[in-house]
Scaffold this active site. Structure first.
Site, PDB file in Angstrom:
ATOM      1  N   TRP A 216      -8.477  -4.110   7.885  1.00 33.08           N
ATOM      2  CA  TRP A 216      -7.486  -3.092   7.510  1.00 33.08           C
ATOM      3  C   TRP A 216      -6.769  -2.660   8.783  1.00 33.08           C
ATOM      4  CZ3 TRP A 216      -6.757  -2.638   2.468  1.00 33.08           C
ATOM      5  CH2 TRP A 216      -7.808  -2.978   1.605  1.00 33.08           C
TER       6      TRP A 216
ATOM      7  N   GLU B 278      -4.626   0.203   9.571  1.00 35.94           N
ATOM      8  CA  GLU B 278      -4.102   1.519   9.952  1.00 35.94           C
ATOM      9  C   GLU B 278      -4.123   1.672  11.471  1.00 35.94           C
ATOM     10  OE1 GLU B 278      -6.407   1.000   7.616  1.00 35.94           O
ATOM     11  OE2 GLU B 278      -6.345   2.500   6.014  1.00 35.94           O
TER      12      GLU B 278
ATOM     13  N   TRP C 111     -16.947  -3.965  -2.119  1.00 37.21           N
ATOM     14  CA  TRP C 111     -16.648  -3.415  -0.792  1.00 37.21           C
ATOM     15  C   TRP C 111     -17.340  -2.092  -0.504  1.00 37.21           C
ATOM     16  CZ3 TRP C 111     -14.091   1.150   0.586  1.00 37.21           C
ATOM     17  CH2 TRP C 111     -13.514   1.870  -0.469  1.00 37.21           C
TER      18      TRP C 111
ATOM     19  N   HIS D 291      -2.798   3.380  -4.489  1.00 36.78           N
ATOM     20  CA  HIS D 291      -2.169   2.840  -3.274  1.00 36.78           C
ATOM     21  C   HIS D 291      -0.727   2.400  -3.551  1.00 36.78           C
ATOM     22  CE1 HIS D 291      -5.643   3.076  -0.615  1.00 36.78           C
ATOM     23  NE2 HIS D 291      -6.389   2.656  -1.623  1.00 36.78           N
TER      24      HIS D 291
ATOM     25  N   ASP E 234       0.857  -1.176   0.000  1.00 38.12           N
ATOM     26  CA  ASP E 234       0.000   0.000   0.000  1.00 38.12           C
ATOM     27  C   ASP E 234       0.897   1.231   0.000  1.00 38.12           C
ATOM     28  OD1 ASP E 234      -2.330   1.808   0.471  1.00 38.12           O
ATOM     29  OD2 ASP E 234      -3.351  -0.118   0.741  1.00 38.12           O
TER      30      ASP E 234
ATOM     31  N   PHE F 171     -14.047  -4.973   9.654  1.00 37.28           N
ATOM     32  CA  PHE F 171     -13.831  -5.172  11.088  1.00 37.28           C
ATOM     33  C   PHE F 171     -12.762  -4.221  11.631  1.00 37.28           C
ATOM     34  CE2 PHE F 171     -15.490  -9.860  11.243  1.00 37.28           C
ATOM     35  CZ  PHE F 171     -16.726  -9.417  10.788  1.00 37.28           C
ATOM     36  N   ASP F 172     -12.365  -3.239  10.809  1.00 37.76           N
ATOM     37  CA  ASP F 172     -11.570  -2.135  11.355  1.00 37.76           C
ATOM     38  C   ASP F 172     -12.497  -1.024  11.854  1.00 37.76           C
ATOM     39  OD1 ASP F 172     -12.309  -1.670   8.667  1.00 37.76           O
ATOM     40  OD2 ASP F 172     -10.619  -0.313   8.318  1.00 37.76           O
TER      41      ASP F 172
ATOM     42  N   GLU G 159      -9.736   2.730  -5.159  1.00 36.69           N
ATOM     43  CA  GLU G 159      -9.360   4.084  -4.770  1.00 36.69           C
ATOM     44  C   GLU G 159      -8.145   4.600  -5.531  1.00 36.69           C
ATOM     45  OE1 GLU G 159     -10.887   4.131  -0.159  1.00 36.69           O
ATOM     46  OE2 GLU G 159      -8.923   3.231  -0.529  1.00 36.69           O
TER      47      GLU G 159
HETATM   48  C1  ACM Z   1     -10.836  -0.552   0.248  1.00 38.09           C
HETATM   49  O1  ACM Z   1     -11.342  -0.517   1.374  1.00 38.09           O
HETATM   50  N1  ACM Z   1     -10.159   0.490  -0.208  1.00 38.09           N
HETATM   51  C2  ACM Z   1     -10.966  -1.719  -0.607  1.00 38.09           C
END
Ligand code: ACM
Length: 508
Positions: A450, A452, A372, A243, A172, A398-399, A306
Site C-alpha cells: 500500500w 500512502e 488480509w 474506498h 481508492d 510491506f507498508d 473497509e
Molecule cells: C486493506 O488493507 N484494506 C485490504
C-alpha cells in the site's frame, strides 16, 4: 548453493564451471521460444553480448526442450558444456533460465550495460517446481500513482523472484487511475487530488501539492503484455463500494448525500461510499466490466474492504432498498455489489477475487477470498468452501515498518507493528489451524504494498526488498533454515545491486 533464491526444490552442484562468451547460442523448441528470446534479450541488455536464439535442431550452448511431464511451472536444468533445460510450459522454461542466470556472476543481472568478456557459470543439476500457484504481489497505484515504466521495472523485479501475480489496486478514495468509456470525469476529476498528508496522517499536515495520474487503456494493455512475457499475470482491482470517494467526487450522483466532495486529501477510510441505486450498480458494472475487458485472461478483484455503513444507515433510499430486498442489516447491502459484479465477471469467464470483508454478506460460490485482516479469515473462508489467497497484514503488509529503529522512514502503522524480512521468512502459507483436508483451498499468498507512505520508486524498492526475497522462497515452498537463507540472501543482494534496487540493508 550459489546463493540461488528462491531455493530450488532439488539442486546438486557439480564440479567446475562452464565459460560463456559472446556470441552465446540458445536453441529452443518452438513452444518455448518466447522464454528463450526473453532470456537472450535480458542477457544481451546486461552485457552487450550477442545472444543468438534459434528454433529447432540447431547447435547451442543452451538447449531448451519441451517435455510433457513437468506441469505448469516445473523445470529440469543440467548446466554443462551444453546446458539442457526441460520444461512443459513457457513459464517453466523461463524459471529454469532465471535459475541458470543466478548460477552466473551477479553482473549477468546488470540493469546498466556492464562490459565483460566471459562469464563462468557453475555446473549443476536442478529439478524444481513451486508449491503454490498464487505467488502474488499487490501494488497500490491509487494512493501514489506509479507510471508505466516504474510498474514495468517492478514486474522485472518480481519475475526475477519467480513470483507470478501482480495485483494492481487501481482506485481508492484518493485517486481513480483508469479510463472508463462514458465516464470521462473519473480521470478528468477523479485522478487528481490537490494535496496529500505530510509525515504521518495523524500529524495533520498537508503538502498542498497536486498529485495525479492515470493509465490509458493502451498503457494497461502494454503492462499486460509486458507482464505476460515475464509470466506475471496482472490482476486488476476496482475497489467498491467503499474506498470510492474519488469516484463520487467525479460523479456526485454515485454518493449518498448532497455534500460536494473532492478527491480525498487525507489517508484512512472515507465514510463516503457508493449508494445502492440501480444507476450506481450500472456504473460499477461499466467500470469493472471495462477493466475486465482489458485483461481478458485475468482474474479480476472487486475490492470490498473497509466499507463503512453510516451513510447507508442515514439514507432513506438505502433503507428503502433494504425493505424491498428483505435485508435486516446495512452490512448486507454490500452483498448486492459482490453478487452483481461477481455474476457479471463469471459470465464473462473471469475468476473473481475480493477482500475478506465480503464474507460478512452474500458472496457467490467460487469467489476467491483474499484474507488480509488476519489469517483466521482465510481459515473461515476455506471452511466455508472458498479458495483463498493468504495476505494477512500482520505478516505480509510491506507498508509496515521494516524494523523498530527510530531511523526507519515513516510508515502506516507505528511500532510494534513491524514486519522484518526474518519474520516474513517464517510465514506459514497454510495456516496451522486449517484442517489438512481443506489445505487445497489455499491457492498461495500475496505481499501487499500500500502506498500512502510510499511516493517514490526508491522508497518502493526499500519497502519491497529484501522482504520480497524472503517471501518469494516462502511461497515457492522451499523456505527452511533462517541462517542458511541469510547466507544465500547476502549473495543474492549482489544481484539486487546489479539490478539497481535500492533495497533496505539486512541489518541496522
Ligand atoms: C486493506 O488493507 N484494506 C485490504
Amino acid at each position: 548453493m550459489s546463493g540461488l533464491l528462491p531455493r530450488p526444490r532439488l539442486f546438486s552442484p557439480l564440479e567446475g564451471v562452464v565459460t560463456w562468451t559472446s556470441p552465446l547460442r540458445v536453441v529452443a523448441d518452438a513452444a518455448l521460444e518466447g522464454a528463450a528470446r526473453r532470456f537472450g534479450a535480458d542477457l544481451a541488455g546486461a552485457l552487450g553480448w550477442e545472444v543468438v536464439v534459434d528454433v529447432g535442431d540447431a547447435d547451442g550452448q543452451i538447449v531448451v526442450r519441451q517435455t510433457g511431464d513437468l506441469g505448469d511451472e516445473g523445470y529440469r536444468l543440467q548446466v554443462d558444456d551444453v546446458t539442457i533445460i526441460e520444461a512443459t510450459s513457457a513459464a517453466g522454461a523461463s524459471y529454469a533460465l532465471t535459475t541458470l542466470r543466478q548460477l552466473a556472476p551477479a553482473i549477468a543481472w546488470s540493469s546498466a550495460l556492464a562490459i565483460v568478456g566471459s562469464l563462468d557459470v557453475a555446473r549443476a543439476s536442478c529439478e524444481d517446481a513451486p508449491r503454490f500457484a498464487w505467488r502474488g504481489v499487490h501494488l497500490d497505484v491509487a494512493r501514489h500513482f506509479f507510471d508505466v515504466a516504474t510498474v514495468m521495472r517492478f514486474i522485472d523485479l518480481i519475475a526475477a523472484h519467480r513470483l507470478n501475480r501482480l495485483h494492481l489496486h487501481l482506485n481508492d478514495d484518493q485517486g481513480w487511475r483508469v479510463e472508463v468509456p462514458g465516464w470521462p470525469r473519473l480521470t478528468k476529476v477523479g485522478s487528481t487530488r490537490r494535496s496529500s498528508p505530510v509525515g504521518h496522517e495523524r500529524d495533520g499536515l498537508d503538502d498542498g501539492v497536486f498529485h495525479g495520474g492515470f493509465f490509458t487503456d493502451d498503457d494497461l494493455v502494454s503492462l499486460r503484455e509486458y507482464a505476460a512475457s515475464r509470466h506475471v499475470v496482472i490482476v486488476p482491482e476496482i475497489d467498491l463500494p467503499g474506498h470510492a470517494q474519488a469516484a463520487i467526487a467525479a460523479y456526485p450522483e454515485l454518493g449518498n448525500t448532497d455534500e460536494t466532495l473532492e478527491v480525498w486529501t487525507r489517508w484512512g477510510i472515507s465514510e463516503h461510499v457508493l449508494n445502492v441505486e440501480e444507476a450506481t450498480f450500472a456504473f460499477a458494472e461499466a467500470a469493472v466490466g471495462h477493466v475486465a475487458d482489458l485483461f481478458p485472461a485475468s482474474p479480476v478483484h472487486i475490492g470490498g474492504d473497509e466499507c463503512p455503513t453510516v451513510e447507508w444507515e442515514n439514507s432513506p433510499a438505502a433503507q428503502r432498498v433494504m425493505v424491498e430486498r428483505g435485508l435486516t442489516s446495512t452490512r448486507e447491502l454490500q452483498g448486492l455489489f459482490t453478487t452483481r459484479l461477481g455474476t457479471l465477471l463469471r459470465r464473462r469467464g473471469h475468476e473473481v477475487l475480493a477482500w475478506d470483508e465480503v464474507l460478512d454478506a452474500d458472496v457467490p460460490d467460487g469467489t476467491v477470498i483474499v484474507a488480509w485482516r488476519e489469517a483466521a479469515k482465510g481459515v473461515e473462508a476455506a471452511r466455508r468452501g472458498y479458495d483463498v489467497v493468504m495476505a494477512p497484514m500482520q505478516s505480509l503488509y510491506f507498508d509496515w515498518l521494516n524494523s523498530g529503529e527510530l531511523a526507519e522512514p515513516v510508515a502506516i502503522a507505528p511500532a510494534p507493528h513491524v514486519t522484518t524480512w526474518e519474520s516474513v521468512y517464517g510465514f506459514e502459507v497454510v495456516p496451522a489451524r486449517l484442517e489438512a483436508e481443506l489445505a487445497h483451498h489455499v491457492r498461495g499468498a500475496q505481499a501487499q504494498l500500500w502506498t500512502e507512505y510510499i511516493a517514490t520508486r526508491e522508497h518502493l524498492d526499500y519497502m519491497a526488498f529484501p522482504r520480497l526475497c524472503a517471501f518469494s522462497e516462502v511461497v515457492w515452498g522451499t523456505a527452511g533454515d533462517l541462517e542458511e537463507f541469510r547466507g544465500r540472501l547476502r549473495t543474492h543482494l549482489a544481484r539486487l545491486d546489479a539490478m539497481g534496487i535500492a533495497y533496505r540493508a539486512l541489518e541496522g
